[in-house]
Design an enzyme around this catalytic site. Structure first.
Site, PDB file in Angstrom:
ATOM      1  N   LYS A 107       0.807  -1.259   0.104  1.00  0.00           N
ATOM      2  CA  LYS A 107       0.064   0.037  -0.219  1.00  0.00           C
ATOM      3  C   LYS A 107       0.784   1.152   0.009  1.00  0.00           C
ATOM      4  CE  LYS A 107      -1.667   1.670   3.962  1.00  0.00           C
ATOM      5  NZ  LYS A 107      -1.448   3.091   4.396  1.00  0.00           N
ATOM      6  N   ASN A 108       2.036   1.413   1.073  1.00  0.00           N
ATOM      7  CA  ASN A 108       2.712   2.519   1.039  1.00  0.00           C
ATOM      8  C   ASN A 108       3.612   2.793  -0.136  1.00  0.00           C
ATOM      9  OD1 ASN A 108       1.224   2.996   3.370  1.00  0.00           O
ATOM     10  ND2 ASN A 108       2.862   2.624   4.790  1.00  0.00           N
ATOM     11  N   ARG A 160      -4.742  10.548   4.863  1.00  0.00           N
ATOM     12  CA  ARG A 160      -3.831  11.524   4.918  1.00  0.00           C
ATOM     13  C   ARG A 160      -2.736  11.419   3.706  1.00  0.00           C
ATOM     14  NH1 ARG A 160      -1.992  14.016   8.878  1.00  0.00           N
ATOM     15  NH2 ARG A 160       0.011  13.932   8.274  1.00  0.00           N
ATOM     16  N   CYS A 182      -5.773  13.266  13.498  1.00  0.00           N
ATOM     17  CA  CYS A 182      -5.676  11.952  12.833  1.00  0.00           C
ATOM     18  C   CYS A 182      -5.464  10.948  14.204  1.00  0.00           C
ATOM     19  CB  CYS A 182      -4.327  11.740  12.204  1.00  0.00           C
ATOM     20  SG  CYS A 182      -3.752  10.206  12.214  1.00  0.00           S
ATOM     21  N   ARG A 238       0.385  14.495  13.743  1.00  0.00           N
ATOM     22  CA  ARG A 238       0.961  14.302  12.194  1.00  0.00           C
ATOM     23  C   ARG A 238       0.952  15.463  11.418  1.00  0.00           C
ATOM     24  NH1 ARG A 238      -1.166   8.123  10.472  1.00  0.00           N
ATOM     25  NH2 ARG A 238       0.566   8.268   8.974  1.00  0.00           N
ATOM     26  N   ASP A 257       4.591   0.505  12.135  1.00  0.00           N
ATOM     27  CA  ASP A 257       3.469  -0.021  11.524  1.00  0.00           C
ATOM     28  C   ASP A 257       3.447  -1.576  12.065  1.00  0.00           C
ATOM     29  OD1 ASP A 257       2.662   2.057  10.548  1.00  0.00           O
ATOM     30  OD2 ASP A 257       3.187   1.611   8.351  1.00  0.00           O
ATOM     31  N   VAL A 288       8.052   7.016  17.030  1.00  0.00           N
ATOM     32  CA  VAL A 288       7.753   7.531  15.876  1.00  0.00           C
ATOM     33  C   VAL A 288       6.386   8.539  15.738  1.00  0.00           C
ATOM     34  CG1 VAL A 288       7.156   7.273  13.424  1.00  0.00           C
ATOM     35  CG2 VAL A 288       8.723   5.798  14.703  1.00  0.00           C
ATOM     36  N   ARG A 341      -8.580  -0.404   4.856  1.00  0.00           N
ATOM     37  CA  ARG A 341      -7.858   0.625   4.333  1.00  0.00           C
ATOM     38  C   ARG A 341      -6.568  -0.031   3.812  1.00  0.00           C
ATOM     39  NH1 ARG A 341      -6.494   5.170   7.723  1.00  0.00           N
ATOM     40  NH2 ARG A 341      -5.228   5.249   6.097  1.00  0.00           N
TER      41      ARG A 341
HETATM   42  C1  UD1 Z   1       4.093   6.790   6.579  1.00  0.00           C
HETATM   43  C2  UD1 Z   1       3.322   5.565   6.477  1.00  0.00           C
HETATM   44  C3  UD1 Z   1       2.679   5.029   7.567  1.00  0.00           C
HETATM   45  C4  UD1 Z   1       3.869   4.960   8.719  1.00  0.00           C
HETATM   46  C5  UD1 Z   1       4.817   6.220   8.671  1.00  0.00           C
HETATM   47  C6  UD1 Z   1       6.083   6.072   9.654  1.00  0.00           C
HETATM   48  C7  UD1 Z   1       2.511   5.946   4.126  1.00  0.00           C
HETATM   49  C8  UD1 Z   1       1.563   6.195   3.089  1.00  0.00           C
HETATM   50  N1  UD1 Z   1       2.322   5.914   5.464  1.00  0.00           N
HETATM   51  O1  UD1 Z   1       3.485   7.922   7.118  1.00  0.00           O
HETATM   52  O2  UD1 Z   1       2.157   4.000   7.304  1.00  0.00           O
HETATM   53  O3  UD1 Z   1       3.464   4.642  10.028  1.00  0.00           O
HETATM   54  O4  UD1 Z   1       5.287   6.506   7.321  1.00  0.00           O
HETATM   55  O5  UD1 Z   1       6.642   5.035   9.235  1.00  0.00           O
HETATM   56  O6  UD1 Z   1       3.524   5.808   3.428  1.00  0.00           O
HETATM   57  N2  UD1 Z   1       6.247  14.707  10.711  1.00  0.00           N
HETATM   58  C9  UD1 Z   1       6.270  16.106  10.883  1.00  0.00           C
HETATM   59  N3  UD1 Z   1       6.203  16.819   9.919  1.00  0.00           N
HETATM   60  C10 UD1 Z   1       5.907  16.514   8.722  1.00  0.00           C
HETATM   61  C11 UD1 Z   1       5.750  14.977   8.465  1.00  0.00           C
HETATM   62  C12 UD1 Z   1       5.986  14.347   9.581  1.00  0.00           C
HETATM   63  O7  UD1 Z   1       6.739  16.501  12.205  1.00  0.00           O
HETATM   64  O8  UD1 Z   1       5.551  17.341   7.847  1.00  0.00           O
HETATM   65  C13 UD1 Z   1       6.340  13.815  11.818  1.00  0.00           C
HETATM   66  C14 UD1 Z   1       5.094  13.058  12.132  1.00  0.00           C
HETATM   67  O9  UD1 Z   1       4.395  13.574  13.103  1.00  0.00           O
HETATM   68  C15 UD1 Z   1       5.781  11.806  12.841  1.00  0.00           C
HETATM   69  C16 UD1 Z   1       7.028  11.363  12.195  1.00  0.00           C
HETATM   70  O10 UD1 Z   1       7.391  12.519  11.472  1.00  0.00           O
HETATM   71  O11 UD1 Z   1       5.951  11.935  14.287  1.00  0.00           O
HETATM   72  C17 UD1 Z   1       7.084  10.438  11.029  1.00  0.00           C
HETATM   73  O12 UD1 Z   1       5.964  10.695  10.137  1.00  0.00           O
HETATM   74  P1  UD1 Z   1       5.775  10.339   8.639  1.00  0.00           P
HETATM   75  O13 UD1 Z   1       7.129   9.468   8.176  1.00  0.00           O
HETATM   76  O14 UD1 Z   1       5.707  11.520   7.743  1.00  0.00           O
HETATM   77  O15 UD1 Z   1       4.422   9.544   8.391  1.00  0.00           O
HETATM   78  P2  UD1 Z   1       3.627   9.441   7.292  1.00  0.00           P
HETATM   79  O16 UD1 Z   1       4.698   9.723   5.974  1.00  0.00           O
HETATM   80  O17 UD1 Z   1       2.606  10.289   7.188  1.00  0.00           O
END
Ligand code: UD1
Length: 419
Positions: free
Chosen positions: A22-23, A93, A117, A122, A306, A328, A398
């Site tokens: 999926k990701n 998201r 969320c 996030r 995850d 995380v 999902r």
């Molecule tokens: C992706 C995965 C999700 C997984 C996560 C962490 C997809 C579609 N989803 O989510 O399944 O759980 O990686 O492995 O690939 N953060 C910030 N600012 C930002 C973006 C992120 O502070 O602009 C923080 C988040 O709050 C979190 C951390 O960074 O604490 C990691 O999040 P992130 O890797 O961005 O998660 P996703 O990409 O949303």
């Protein structure tokens, strides 16, 4: 609303095929927006998040054709709007992944902020700041990110936090920018590498994907290609835990165990015998109860957040005590309350769960709160005494393709019923 009913205690022994990731499929479908012509994406899992992405692209005017194997042909040449509405973004998201491609290729985008969320705040600041540094003009107005740019230009982007979709969004944008972009402290997840491979096949010049520094030399255009999505490592890990929690045996095909080192080590520590080939992995617990294992989540290649909820379920019935630390996401322990309803012995302290394994769980009605949390409840239900009813399973749909069919194939007694 559908629910799953699982009768605990069935012996688990079987073989299943793992679906596409999926990701990886989500950013790759977003990347089709960057192409000059049609793209064909295969090994796409049949999931609600994929349907949402297709709805999103379809509303923009992208021409989509899906065949019976769920190969998706996406032709962005008919695009007429650059808008991702709140009603779609709030359900997924990862819709934010269209932001980078839209600004880079079409010079404009209006994408809803994802909002709250279940697993923490996030934010998307890294996505927005990175694009600004590449020259995009961005305003946040009425809950929308409104972005404009003539042509993005290469920049040195230092990510404060390792972000998977943040890295992916900026890598896609940089692929069409003028000049070279460096993404420092980039995410190293296999799905980032898969997206990079797809972009490279489209004609992008990307080096270092899979390391923490990615260099992208922008090109003028990217071509439409055919691409096969890599297997889902989280689905693989979840079914390995299904084997481990039940003392059973599973063989998973069409997967890539090399992406699961951190998870496999923990399963071995729990007492599993694991064998691997290039595209399969098997687990045998030889009827034994698992031993408790400590977990500390962190970005790849460390233990994936995850898989945290699934290991909470495993530790709930394991022999011994464990500490699970989530680093995380804040607030990613909603499954704990539900596991406690099944009899798990857990004490929470901040982002640490202290779990004392019990020899038996007992069935109860429980509620899925997010995607991986729901998987942990299904796993716990497989070993709970009686019929466990998991409600709100749209979360599971999902991210897990036909979960009840796959678990049935492994021997579980599980059925889906409409409420
Ligand atoms: C992706 C995965 C999700 C997984 C996560 C962490 C997809 C579609 N989803 O989510 O399944 O759980 O990686 O492995 O690939 N953060 C910030 N600012 C930002 C973006 C992120 O502070 O602009 C923080 C988040 O709050 C979190 C951390 O960074 O604490 C990691 O999040 P992130 O890797 O961005 O998660 P996703 O990409 O949303």
């Amino acid at each position: 609303m559908d629910k799953l009913i699982i009768t605990g205690g069935a012996p688990i022994n079987g073989e299943i095929r793992i679906s596409g990731a999926k990701n990886a499929a989500l950013p790759i479908l977003a990347a089709t927006l960057l192409a000059e012509g049609p793209m064909k994406v295969s090994n796409v899992p049949h999931l609600q998040d994929i349907t949402t992405t297709m709805e999103l692209l379809g509303e923009m005017g992208v021409h989509l054709v899906v065949d019976e194997k769920l190969n998706i042909e996406s032709d962005p040449r008919s695009i007429k709007s650059f808008y991702a509405p709140y009603n779609l973004v709030k359900t997924m998201r990862a819709s934010i992944l269209v932001l980078g491609p839209l600004v880079a290729k079409y010079g404009r985008a209006e994408v809803s902020l994802p909002g709250g969320c279940a697993i923490g705040s996030r934010p998307v600041n890294l996505h927005v700041d990175g694009l600004k540094q590449m020259g995009a003009e961005i305003d946040i107005e009425n809950g929308y990110i409104k972005a404009k740019a003539k042509r993005l230009k290469g920049a040195k982007l230092i990510m404060d936090v390792v972000s998977v979709t943040g890295t992916e969004n900026l890598m896609m944008a940089a692929a069409l920018a003028k000049g070279t972009t460096l993404i420092e402290n980039a995410a190293r997840e296999p799905e980032v590498v898969d997206l990079a491979k797809c972009l490279i096949k489209m004609g992008a010049k990307i080096h270092g994907a899979g390391t923490s520094t990615i260099a992208i030399e922008g090109v003028d255009q990217l071509k439409g290609i055919e691409y096969e999505v890599l297997p889902d490592r989280i689905e693989t890990g979840t079914y390995l835990v299904a084997g481990a929690i039940s003392g059973g045996r599973v063989k998973l095909k069409d997967t890539r165990p090399d992406m699961l080192d951190a998870v496999i080590v923990k399963l071995q520590e729990a007492g599993a015998i694991i064998e691997t080939g290039d595209d399969w992995v098997s687990l045998d617990m030889q009827g034994n109860r698992p031993r408790a294992v400590d977990i500390h989540t962190a970005p790849y290649p460390a233990f994936p957040t995850d898989m945290q909820a699934q290991f909470c379920a495993l530790n709930a019935i394991a022999e011994g005590s464990s500490v699970i630390r989530e680093t995380v996401f804040e607030n990613r322990f909603m499954h704990i309350n539900e596991l406690q309803r099944l009899g798990a012995n857990v004490r929470m302290e901040g982002n640490n769960a202290f779990i004392r394994g019990v020899s038996k769980l007992k069935a109860a009605p429980v509620m899925a709160t997010d995607l991986r949390a729901s998987a942990s409840l299904v796993l716990a239900g497989m070993v709970a005494h009686g019929d466990t009813e998991v409600q709100r399973i749209y979360h599971i749909d999902r991210g897990y393709e036909r979960i009840e069919e796959k678990l049935q194939q492994l021997g579980a007694i599980i059925r889906r019923v409409a409420d």
